[in-house]
Design an enzyme around this catalytic site. Structure first.
Site, short mmCIF file in Angstrom:
data_model
loop_
_atom_site.label_atom_id
_atom_site.label_comp_id
_atom_site.label_asym_id
_atom_site.label_seq_id
_atom_site.Cartn_x
_atom_site.Cartn_y
_atom_site.Cartn_z
N CYS A 214 32.19 -9.49 -32.14
CA CYS A 214 30.92 -9.32 -31.16
C CYS A 214 31.50 -10.13 -29.96
O CYS A 214 33.40 -9.79 -30.13
CB CYS A 214 29.82 -10.56 -30.53
SG CYS A 214 30.32 -12.52 -29.32
N ASP B 261 4.72 -9.72 -23.40
CA ASP B 261 3.49 -10.20 -23.12
C ASP B 261 2.58 -10.46 -22.23
O ASP B 261 2.98 -9.60 -20.92
CB ASP B 261 3.95 -12.13 -23.92
CG ASP B 261 4.27 -12.56 -22.14
OD1 ASP B 261 3.98 -11.84 -21.20
OD2 ASP B 261 5.53 -13.65 -22.40
N ASP C 171 10.69 -13.40 -31.52
CA ASP C 171 11.61 -13.07 -30.08
C ASP C 171 11.20 -15.06 -30.19
O ASP C 171 10.58 -15.36 -29.93
CB ASP C 171 10.38 -12.96 -28.91
CG ASP C 171 9.59 -13.66 -28.47
OD1 ASP C 171 7.90 -14.24 -29.36
OD2 ASP C 171 9.68 -14.37 -27.30
N HIS D 240 27.51 -13.69 -27.13
CA HIS D 240 27.51 -14.02 -28.98
C HIS D 240 26.38 -14.11 -29.44
O HIS D 240 26.31 -14.16 -30.52
CB HIS D 240 28.63 -15.08 -28.76
CG HIS D 240 28.73 -15.79 -30.30
ND1 HIS D 240 29.40 -14.93 -31.10
CD2 HIS D 240 28.06 -16.75 -30.35
CE1 HIS D 240 29.17 -15.95 -32.01
NE2 HIS D 240 28.08 -17.33 -31.96
N CYS E 256 33.10 -13.44 -36.33
CA CYS E 256 31.42 -12.45 -35.45
C CYS E 256 33.07 -11.44 -34.91
O CYS E 256 34.22 -12.02 -34.22
CB CYS E 256 31.46 -13.72 -34.63
SG CYS E 256 30.51 -12.60 -33.51
N CYS F 8 34.01 -12.91 -28.54
CA CYS F 8 34.61 -13.47 -30.25
C CYS F 8 36.27 -12.39 -30.02
O CYS F 8 37.10 -12.76 -30.82
CB CYS F 8 34.03 -13.32 -31.03
SG CYS F 8 32.72 -15.41 -31.23
#
Lengths: 382, 382
Positions: free
Chosen positions: B316, B96, B275, B345, B314, B319
């Protein structure tokens, strides 16, 4: 009466020093010695995932009974099936007894024959650690190696002070052993009980301590009360003196020491195991150990070193991927990733230094190599 | 005059809503849309290694020009070969412009026609951001997508206030584009320039903004000044209004929004990119998003959930390896590992939600699926 079969196997003794190769067999795997054990105080090696810890080739990590007792509580860890499951680290672990931590509380604790009363710095609550309660806590936590409850002898201490302190440690060690004999492990695998040699810097007391401990028959031996303010040469001398008297067929562990060169000097004196918070703490303070010496990576000149990792000879995750310039930026920004990456590097460095120790002992080149390393590692790598 | 070839390719439009599939082609790889972009403010996604970021399947991450300008300085990042090399992330990035950050400084900044004067909160030093200086900073940083320098319109604003603000943003956007035309990239690859639609909650001004931006011909379009305090329905309505007017063949990015259900609602209204700091920030505050709703994992009842990960659905790293009980423990101990794992996560959750968005658009099932998800995701998963 023995608690367990001796988990330690002596594989080789160097011909030119007391350095030795060995292996500690545990239910969670073998630990090859000499070994450095990263510290995971609150069931976490600060900022490192289990994968990070595996990738630096750690064989065993240490946790602190004192911290786990206060939070989250050792019952809760028992409920999880032991600390290995709790923290997702399916390899050997060791817990210290909390003796050193409660002793360090100074004005917030009171030591009696029975144990140590102390006030939690977290919430002011009052607690009592006794040999039995601390062994129970370590049964609940479930580490593969557990430590006797001891009183650390301050430095300096007179012979009288050190002797009185030693008597208490021996009394507590006997009580701990008895409690363990009466209360077997709750997680279904053996927990090896290490006695702790005390006696301050007084050799006659260290000898007395070892003789008494031998009668108690722990599964292994630690040397406590070292690196508590004494000159480094005294620390080496006391460790050297102790290993002369300790049974050769048992593991020997110097607690809470030290720098990479300290480790080499201790191995030379017959020590098998070391732990220390230094690599993680120094990483966070901006200091890393490298194959070329000590590097204070927060220095301004590192801001522009985009093509150099912390240590060009290192293949840790940090050095394979990140530049000194980036590490310095993270440090300046107080970004947790910086602490994690530098800790990965430092712990990797310690563990791989011990790997080199092992291969040099195997090749009968340890002593010359270690002497060179001790010099080189203390230089300024910047 | 166009700056670059349009990097966006529209692949599919849903028949039942404005949801669409696309791809943004950059020198560092393709980004499939709709996409969620993790925020890496100071060239680090807080606590995550590059490997962690790759493993959550992030396709593009965002950094902040304002922060990098102050530390370590954009010249230093140019010297490193761009922010991708600096932070060891060899994939697409977006910066940005710093417009929002300096605007947020309130009493520490002064806005003029020329730009924004501001005082650094780090050391009190004085700085001036102009459209040209900010484009120069973004050239030095070297992200694949760079943003116009804009003034965020506060909420609420009268038509007069918003119109005055919009005029300034348009003036600055023209100046930025001119500067970019005269000053090509320094890192050898294109940097796509996105204009920012402003106009507050006034549709006639949003329309005017879009018409003026179309004449300026940026490479893509962002909607700014949303989620600044207005009711969520107003945010949806303004985004919906804007996407009706924006050129269909260009990427559309809503800046700084939002929750998982916000993302689904925005995709339905034709948005391609989002975002937000929420997933990382909430992770650190003890809140995670799961397939069954919102979970405040610091709650006392989670202390004993040893066999449940944050989200049983999940996969990830967090997890797959850690229990709610352990995560809660780390949270209570303020251990950085806890923030890292929970952030892994949450970011994984956002990115995989957007993957599900894409497959549902591809299968023509997006709208029904999204309506269900919007309800489910807001429930209490505890």
């Amino acid at each position: 009466m023995k608690l367990n079969e001796n988990p330690f196997e002596l594989l080789k003794k160097s011909a030119k020093s007391k350095a030795r190769l060995g292996v500690i067999h545990t239910a969670h795997g073998d630990v090859t010695t000499p070994v450095f054990m990263p510290v995971g105080t609150a069931a976490t090696v600060k900022g490192l995932t289990s994968r990070d810890i595996r990738e630096i080739d750690a064989e065993i990590i240490l946790a602190n009974t004192y911290h786990l007792y206060l939070r989250p509580g050792t019952k809760l860890i028992a409920e999880a099936g032991g600390v290995q499951k709790f923290m997702s680290w399916n390899k050997p672990m060791l817990t210290d007894s909390g003796g050193f931590q409660v002793w360090s509380l100074k004005q917030f604790r009171k030591i009696t024959e029975e144990g140590v009363q102390f006030k939690s710095l977290l919430d002011g609550s009052r607690h009592l650690f006794t040999p039995a309660s601390v062994m129970n806590a370590q049964r609940e936590i479930g580490a593969d190696i557990i430590m006797a409850f001891d009183e650390c002898t301050p430095y300096p201490s007179t012979v009288e002070e050190a002797e009185k302190s030693l008597a208490l440690t021996l009394k507590w060690t006997r009580e701990a052993k008895e409690w363990l004999l009466a209360n077997p492990p709750i997680h279904g695998y053996p927990q090896f009980f290490f006695g702790i040699v005390q006696g301050g810097m007084h050799k006659e007391l260290r000898q007395k301590s070892i003789e008494a401990l031998k009668e108690i028959e722990p599964d292994g031996y630690a040397m406590g009360g070292l690196s508590v303010g004494e000159p480094v040469e005294t620390m080496y001398e006391i460790a050297d003196f102790c290993t002369n008297l300790l049974p050769e067929d048992r593991a020997r562990y110097v607690m809470g020491v030290g720098t990479p060169w300290n480790l080499l000097e201790l191995v030379k004196r017959g020590v098998d195991m070391c732990d220390c918070i230094l690599p993680a703490k120094n990483a966070q303070d901006g200091l890393v150990y490298t194959s070329r010496g000590v590097l204070r990576y927060k220095g301004a000149k590192f801001a522009h070193q985009h093509d150099l990792p912390l240590d060009p000879n290192c293949d840790c995750y940090c050095c394979r991927n990140y530049s000194r310039a980036y590490l310095r930026h993270l440090f300046k920004e107080k970004e947790p990733l910086g602490w994690t990456l530098a800790a990965i590097h430092n712990l990797h460095f310690y563990i791989h230094l011990m790997k080199d120790v092992k291969s040099n002992i195997a090749d009968d080149t340890f002593e010359e190599w270690a002497d060179e390393q001790v010099k080189m590692l203390q230089e300024n790598a910047g």
